[in-house]
Design an enzyme around this catalytic site. Structure first.
Site, PDB file in Angstrom:
ATOM      1  N   ASN A 651       0.733  -1.395   0.041  1.00 25.07           N
ATOM      2  CA  ASN A 651       0.044  -0.059   0.100  1.00 25.07           C
ATOM      3  C   ASN A 651       0.971   1.407  -0.007  1.00 25.07           C
ATOM      4  O   ASN A 651       0.205   2.241  -0.145  1.00 25.07           O
ATOM      5  CB  ASN A 651      -0.823   0.089   1.068  1.00 25.07           C
ATOM      6  CG  ASN A 651      -1.850  -1.074   1.175  1.00 25.07           C
ATOM      7  OD1 ASN A 651      -2.743  -1.250   0.250  1.00 25.07           O
ATOM      8  ND2 ASN A 651      -1.885  -1.936   2.245  1.00 25.07           N
ATOM      9  N   TYR A 652       2.093   1.211   0.287  1.00 24.36           N
ATOM     10  CA  TYR A 652       3.024   2.596   0.384  1.00 24.36           C
ATOM     11  C   TYR A 652       4.058   2.739  -0.383  1.00 24.36           C
ATOM     12  O   TYR A 652       4.562   3.722  -0.639  1.00 24.36           O
ATOM     13  CB  TYR A 652       3.297   2.495   1.973  1.00 24.36           C
ATOM     14  CG  TYR A 652       2.051   3.153   2.910  1.00 24.36           C
ATOM     15  CD1 TYR A 652       1.608   4.233   3.101  1.00 24.36           C
ATOM     16  CD2 TYR A 652       1.580   1.989   3.531  1.00 24.36           C
ATOM     17  CE1 TYR A 652       0.443   4.520   3.570  1.00 24.36           C
ATOM     18  CE2 TYR A 652       0.383   2.389   4.736  1.00 24.36           C
ATOM     19  CZ  TYR A 652      -0.160   3.555   4.426  1.00 24.36           C
ATOM     20  OH  TYR A 652      -1.130   3.895   5.284  1.00 24.36           O
TER      21      TYR A 652
END
Length: 694
Positions: A651-652
């Site tokens: 997600n990052y």
DNA sequence: CCGCACACTTAGCAGTTTAGAT
DNA sequence: ATCTAAACTGCTAAGTGTGCGG
């Protein structure tokens, strides 16, 4: 109906090609491993109590070190500059400014304007659709599709009543329940071993909701959860699950086949004439609500869904999914400004839930890509923004000062925004803007450092954030000011909320919100750490992977992505160390043998002796190789005890950073991304070479 | 402004499968 | 062949952020 179980994708092929030599990586004595720079690796202590490194994202560290030590040097003000310099320091930067430009442009304009619409490719076969190669056609961001067709959701299998011989008992006596109450009873029985059932809230909520589905007689009889005996029922399900596990190969094959068929039928949709995979086509089955942390609603009954609860979203001119016979959908709508295919309202919290596409779909992929582009955009603006908030720390306006401090935290510590929550409705957790005075302690001096803020609060999923961070003097002063005349339970930033903060951020940069800082800091940290931790000299894939994992770990620590330590962790660790020791002994022994073979050979220079000697030497080399692998594994495991790498990876971290690194250091992508991840990041894998710079 | 509804992303965990060790 | 740990997937809760109506 056991029918529904996993159908998992193909496991990633574990290419086992550890070849080539490596150098150090770690001390041959089994001592804690050192990085290329000799920096010693942290050792974790108290289980759940650990500190998070002061997580200065702008300050690249050798290792994701966790402990407090170090870090005094930069009581800030300078760290911004440092970080900027750091970026350059590798002189690796291949002037990719221009390249970025191109990519950005491709992306933005593509998306934005009227580049020629490629013929709508029919997705005849398995051939994966390379949507990222296509010119974007819709400038209109609010229109998500022009055509959408799907088969609707798959409902949870109906309840199968317990066989007659399986008894629930009340007050020591067998009691047969009607299906409604019986089903809910089984939900509890299945969780009997779980910690949840020791919690008062859980039991009270369960019991309350259970009684609601009882008949009048049942209700009159069952008054006390303490008198309920679920053991036989629980045993029955345990037995069932054993049984399931023990089924023959054929049966398991059969089930797999059926599952695949189910996926084939319901797991895909036609989205603008491309066959796209759906993320979750099965409706959530009924059960007991398992909130995280201290959730006031834990144990409440999550009701079984009927077609009458479900809204279908699809094209008007599509085959509209049929509800099960005798039923109707709650509604069929044709809203092409949203991406969901099915929605319903969950009864415990009253929230909407959705069926949406898989991450590998165009609509999700583009969004993800866009997210990283926004974060990259922040990279060029962040200097200015930091100057701004530095200045604002001294603003005469309280709200502006608070905003500046909050932003400082969000930027430096990668805190979440912290929307306000309705209290009593969910666990008491906070983010930046919702911090309360009780969540921080100010220390003018602490362990050799000045102006230390000690954070201790529960964040998302009730994961504890504990960190002692030296801050700017001005930040420190402001914090004391904000806390004047307040109680522990009062908001630290009483003039601030996420909406005003985001509004401000948006005025600084298009698309900028608080969460972009998390993405930006995570990704830039990965990039910097990779540069710093990867030893170009050391070509061993295992040690390169260790470097990668460490870089990944630095990010996970920054973002406070934690996990429960694996079960039996210390035993496992002990076993690994035993193995290492054994290997070391073996090596000692083998070395002896080399020696004697050598002298043998010296005495008698026969071909046979020479061969023997050579072989002995080879054996030592092989053993040493194995030892290093073991040691790397052990180190990785130890460091990773309570750190979850998956969340940041998924997600990052701009996947292009990872892909570029893989290319640059000749590490096969499948070593860092499994099948699902490669699928999700296919766009990045396809479009990037080793020169990519975030 | 606010409170709320809604849509969509991010999150850890549990259960299952697979790979690797013995 | 059997056991164990690692890997992976699915699940669904819990966040973020926008937009709307009052």
């Amino acid at each position: 109906m056991e029918g529904v179980s996993s159908h998992n994708g193909i496991a990633s092929p574990s290419h086992n090609k550890e070849h080539k030599k490596r150098k150090y990586v770690l001390g041959p004595d089994g001592k804690p491993l050192k990085g290329p720079d000799g920096h010693r690796i942290r050792v974790k202590q108290e289980p759940r109590e650990q500190e998070i490194s002061s997580g200065d994202a702008h300050h690249t560290k050798k290792h994701p070190k966790v402990k407090t030590e170090k870090r005094h040097s930069d009581v800030d003000s300078t760290h911004r500059n440092k970080s900027v310099k750091k970026e350059k320091h590798g002189e690796k930067r291949k002037h990719s400014e221009s390249e970025n430009g191109v990519k950005d442009k491709k992306k933005k304009t593509d998306r934005g304007d009227a580049s020629p619409t490629k013929k709508v490719k029919k997705e005849e076969t398995q051939e994966k659709w390379k949507w990222w190669e296509e010119a974007g056609q819709d400038k209109d961001n609010t229109i998500k599709w022009k055509f959408l067709e799907h088969k609707g959701p798959v409902f949870a299998p109906p309840y199968e009543p317990l066989p007659d011989h399986v008894h629930f008992k009340y007050d020591g006596k067998v009691m047969r329940l009607q299906p409604e109450a019986e089903e809910v009873m089984t939900f509890y029985a299945k969780m009997l071993e779980h910690d949840y059932t020791t919690k008062e809230d859980f039991n009270r909520n369960f019991f309350g909701d259970w009684r609601k589905v009882m008949t009048a007689e049942e209700k009159a009889h069952i008054k006390d959860l303490g008198k309920c005996n679920f053991v036989a029922v629980a045993d029955y399900f345990k037995m069932k699950s054993e049984e399931r596990k023990a089924r023959s190969k054929e049966e398991k094959q059969m089930e797999k086949k059926n599952n695949e068929a189910l996926i084939e039928e319901y797991g895909f949709c036609d989205w603008d004439h491309h066959k796209e995979k759906i993320g979750n086509f099965k409706l959530e089955p009924p059960g007991l609500f398992r909130g995280r942390g201290n959730h006031p609603k834990m144990g409440k009954l999550k009701k079984r869904l009927n077609p009458e609860d479900v809204i279908i979203n699809c094209s008007k001119n599509s085959q509209i999914p049929k509800p099960p016979s005798g039923h109707k959908w709650k509604e069929v709508r044709h809203d092409n400004t949203v991406t969901w295919l099915v929605s319903w309202t969950e009864n415990v919290q009253g929230q909407n839930k959705y069926i949406m596409l898989n991450p590998n779909s165009r609509v999700k992929g583009e969004k993800d890509w866009q997210k990283y582009e926004t974060a990259r955009n922040l990279k060029s603006k962040v200097g200015k923004i930091r100057e701004n908030y530095m200045r604002d720390l001294k603003s005469t306006e309280m709200m502006v000062r608070q905003r500046a401090v909050a932003l400082y935290f969000i930027d430096k510590l990668a805190l979440r925004a912290g929307n306000e929550k309705e209290d009593g409705e969910s666990a008491d957790t906070v983010g930046c803007c919702s911090l309360r005075c009780e969540h921080i302690k100010l220390h003018k001096h602490l362990d050799d450092k000045d102006f230390v803020v000690e954070f201790d609060f529960l964040g998302k999923d009730s994961i504890r954030y504990y960190n002692k961070v030296p801050v700017l003097k001005q930040v420190f002063k402001n914090l004391s000011l904000f806390m004047e005349d307040k109680e522990g339970g009062d908001d630290l930033f009483d003039r601030l909320n996420t909406s005003t903060l985001n509004k401000y951020l948006n005025s600084l940069m298009d698309g900028l919100t608080a969460k972009v800082f998390r993405t930006y800091n995570a990704s830039i940290t990965l990039q910097n750490q990779l540069l710093e931790l990867t030893d170009p000299e050391d070509e061993n894939v295992a040690s390169r992977l260790l470097s990668y994992n460490r870089a990944n770990r630095a990010v996970a620590i920054l973002c406070n992505h934690q996990r429960a330590a694996p079960k039996n962790f210390s035993e496992q660790m002990g076993r690994m160390n035993d193995k290492i020791r054994k290997k070391q002994d073996e090596i000692q022994d083998a070395k002896q043998q080399v020696k004697s073979a050598k002298s043998d050979y010296k005495h008698m220079k026969t071909e046979g002796k020479r061969k023997l000697y050579e072989n002995k030497k080879k054996r030592v080399a092989r053993l040493q190789e194995q030892l290093i692998k073991l040691e790397v594994q052990a180190t990785d495991k130890e460091e990773n005890k309570e750190i979850a790498l998956g969340t940041s990876k998924l997600n990052y971290l701009d996947p292009r950073i990872t892909v570029a690194w893989c290319k640059k250091y000749e590490v096969p992508v499948e070593k860092v991304y499994n099948k699902t991840q490669r699928d999700k990041f296919a766009w990045a894998i396809a479009m990037v070479d080793e020169t990519y710079e975030f």
